[in-house]
Design an enzyme around this catalytic site. Structure first.
Site, short mmCIF file in Angstrom:
data_model
loop_
_atom_site.label_atom_id
_atom_site.label_comp_id
_atom_site.label_asym_id
_atom_site.label_seq_id
_atom_site.Cartn_x
_atom_site.Cartn_y
_atom_site.Cartn_z
N ASP A 204 0.87 -1.08 0.15
CA ASP A 204 0.32 -0.10 -0.22
C ASP A 204 1.07 0.99 0.19
O ASP A 204 1.57 1.73 0.75
CB ASP A 204 -0.81 0.02 1.61
CG ASP A 204 -1.84 1.12 1.71
OD1 ASP A 204 -2.67 1.16 0.42
OD2 ASP A 204 -1.79 1.98 1.95
N GLU A 267 1.13 -0.42 -4.91
CA GLU A 267 0.57 0.84 -5.25
C GLU A 267 1.94 2.32 -5.88
O GLU A 267 2.43 2.75 -3.98
CB GLU A 267 -0.76 1.51 -4.13
CG GLU A 267 -0.77 2.64 -4.29
CD GLU A 267 -2.09 2.94 -3.65
OE1 GLU A 267 -3.47 3.94 -3.43
OE2 GLU A 267 -1.82 2.83 -2.59
#
Ligand code: GLC
Length: 535
Positions: A204, A267
């Protein structure tokens, strides 16, 4: 460099948002046993791996992206034993499992942060980013949180008189990755899940891990930016800092220590193509840095052609692209391009695009049946950044709560679920689900479509045409982004065999006439390469 053949190059990944996939116990929230019960659907769909958004212990301020214990399953999702059962059941069906790793921040209720904020002398004080107020009071610098509703990236802790940094909500304090002990603690989280047998991670917010250690102000020209997705973002001092690459090499080494089959995707919310591509490193950082290029793409052949060209141009040697058209933060595909009511047709064309490009494809749950953004009334709104409409329950059938679970669901199910659902579409040869299944099975049978070379043809109107080729097998992909029919004026289109069309009424098979694509139609045409013909 020779092309390697890791499993993920041919793969189609499928993102599951566990809260919204399947609820086994009727509490209104999806859970791990619910997902396990639906694995046959995913195996039949034909995907290769699933990525699960966080299911760890969390107060759910950011629905699991605020973790209090990285090694525990939150009770709302089940238990660690449920996770092990899920993993075993997935592997038994040939499905790999990737889990979310959230290194940039924890929950403010995590024991590490409670300890850190307890006093300026806490041994864990520097595990997070603390700073004195500015000389005349107020936050230490001008950095902003990603979420507009949160405002500044700093919150004052009155008890100790210092501010802590949070790139997202104030309930998600940023860890300090300059600190060795943080790195040790967080890499041991990776080992914990690798030891249980996971096949990799989606990391993330990778691009935010390292900040300017001097905590200097962002230059005024970019100070209003909240993400690195706009021009000028390379000037920001709290996103996409060079030190992040060293951290990624460290994470890569841990994961690679478990064998070459473990995948790291991440990400990378960085729009600048060259800086985005830097997250591949020299094959020693992310195998697949998620590519934001498609997510803000206007609906045009030229736009997508350009986005692919840019991606191909900046790829380091041996690196492999990855494309996605949706996720849990973004307006759904079928809604995003629906400004004139043609969203459903465009979702079909987009499916063909995504599954025939050279690159790993990532699907977002429910996009394969054409789920749309769902209006969530204010009294049911729960997300701090307005993303509830794209996270509604998976629509399994036309029954109550769309078959999501035995009780009420945590977010509303739209009336459209009566027809937009797995069971109804399963029986309909013209449905989006049927198209996805055909595309996935063709992609599996045709290496040209997965690992073949990619060669775009010169632009013609609003039609995107490219050739995929592998070991003498050539497939032409022609996608009409326009709202008008378009003649396909390409030599190898004539006489080829139509493998598949997004239009269920067009018969597959040989054809002699020049092909005319209907509005928003895409076709796959196979062509055998004559000996001596141009590649
Ligand atoms: C990522 C996630 C998003 C989350 C944020 C903070 O962008 O995709 O859902 O809110 O990170 O963890």
């Amino acid at each position: 460099m020779t092309e390697r053949d890791e499993w993920w190059r041919r793969a189609v990944l499928y993102q599951v948002y566990p809260r919204s996939f399947a609820d086994s116990n009727g509490d209104g929230v999806g859970d791990l046993p619910g997902l396990t019960g639906r694995l046959d659907y995913l195996a039949e769909l034909g995907v290769d791996a699933i990525w699960l958004s966080p299911f760890y212990a969390s107060p759910m301020v950011d629905f699991g992206y605020d973790i209090t214990d990285h090694r525990t399953v939150d009770p709302v999702f089940g238990t660690l034993a449920d996770f092990d059962a899920l993993l075993a059941a997935a592997h038994a069906r040939g499905l790999r499992v990737l889990v979310d790793f959230v290194p940039n921040h924890t929950s403010d209720q995590h024991p590490w942060f409670l300890d850190s904020r307890s006093s300026r002398d806490s041994p864990r004080r520097d595990w997070y980013v603390w700073a004195d107020p500015a000389p005349h009071g107020g936050p230490p610098n001008n950095w902003l949180s990603t979420f507009p509703a949160t405002g500044a990236a700093w919150t004052l802790d009155a008890a100790t008189g210092q501010y802590y940094l949070h790139s997202y909500t104030a309930a998600q304090p940023d860890l300090n990755w300059h600190h060795l002990e943080v790195r040790v603690a967080m890499t041991s989280v990776l080992r914990f899940w690798l030891d249980r047998g996971v096949d990799g991670f989606r990391i993330d917010a990778v691009h935010r891990l390292i900040k300017d250690p001097a905590l200097s102000d962002n230059p005024p020209s970019v100070a209003a930016l909240r993400t690195a997705l706009s021009p000028g973002a390379q000037l920001l001092r709290h996103i996409d800092q060079p030190g992040v690459h060293e951290v990624l090499r460290e994470l890569h080494a841990v994961v690679a220590g478990y064998g070459p089959d473990r995948l790291l995707l991440g990400e990378v919310g960085v729009a600048d193509p060259t800086r985005w591509a830097a997250y591949y490193g020299r094959g020693d950082e992310l195998a697949l840095p998620l590519n934001f290029a498609f997510w803000s793409q206007p609906w045009s052949a030229a736009g997508f052609r350009q986005a692919v060209a840019t991606t191909e141009r900046v790829l380091p040697p041996g690196a492999w692209p990855v494309y996605a058209l949706g996720n849990h933060d973004l307006s759904r595909l079928a809604s995003r391009y629906n400004h004139d009511g043609r969203g459903a047709a465009r979702a079909r064309l987009a499916a063909m695009l995504l599954l025939t490009l050279r690159g790993t494809a990532l699907l977002y749950y429910g996009d394969e049946i054409g789920m749309t953004d769902v209006a969530v009334p204010p009294e049911q709104t729960v997300d701090p950044d307005g993303r509830d409409p794209v996270r509604t329950p998976m629509q399994w059938d036309s029954g109550p709560a769309a078959g999501f679970g035995p009780g009420q669901s945590w977010l509303p199910v739209p009336p459209a679920a009566r027809t937009v659902n797995v069971v109804t579409e399963d029986h309909d040869p013209g449905s989006l689900l049927t198209l996805y299944r055909r595309l996935l099975s063709l992609r599996r049978d045709e290496p040209a479509l997965s690992v073949g070379s990619y060669a775009p043809l010169p632009p013609s109107g609003d039609v995107l045409v490219y050739r995929r080729e592998h070991q003498g097998r050539r497939i032409l992909v022609a996608l009409n982004f326009g709202d008008q029919p378009a003649a396909l004026d390409v030599p190898d289109a004539a006489g080829g065999e139509i493998l598949l069309s997004t239009d269920p009424h067009r018969a597959a098979g040989e054809q002699d006439e020049p092909v005319t694509l209907a509005a928003t139609e895409g076709v796959l045409i196979s062509a055998t390469i004559e000996a001596g013909s141009a590649p």
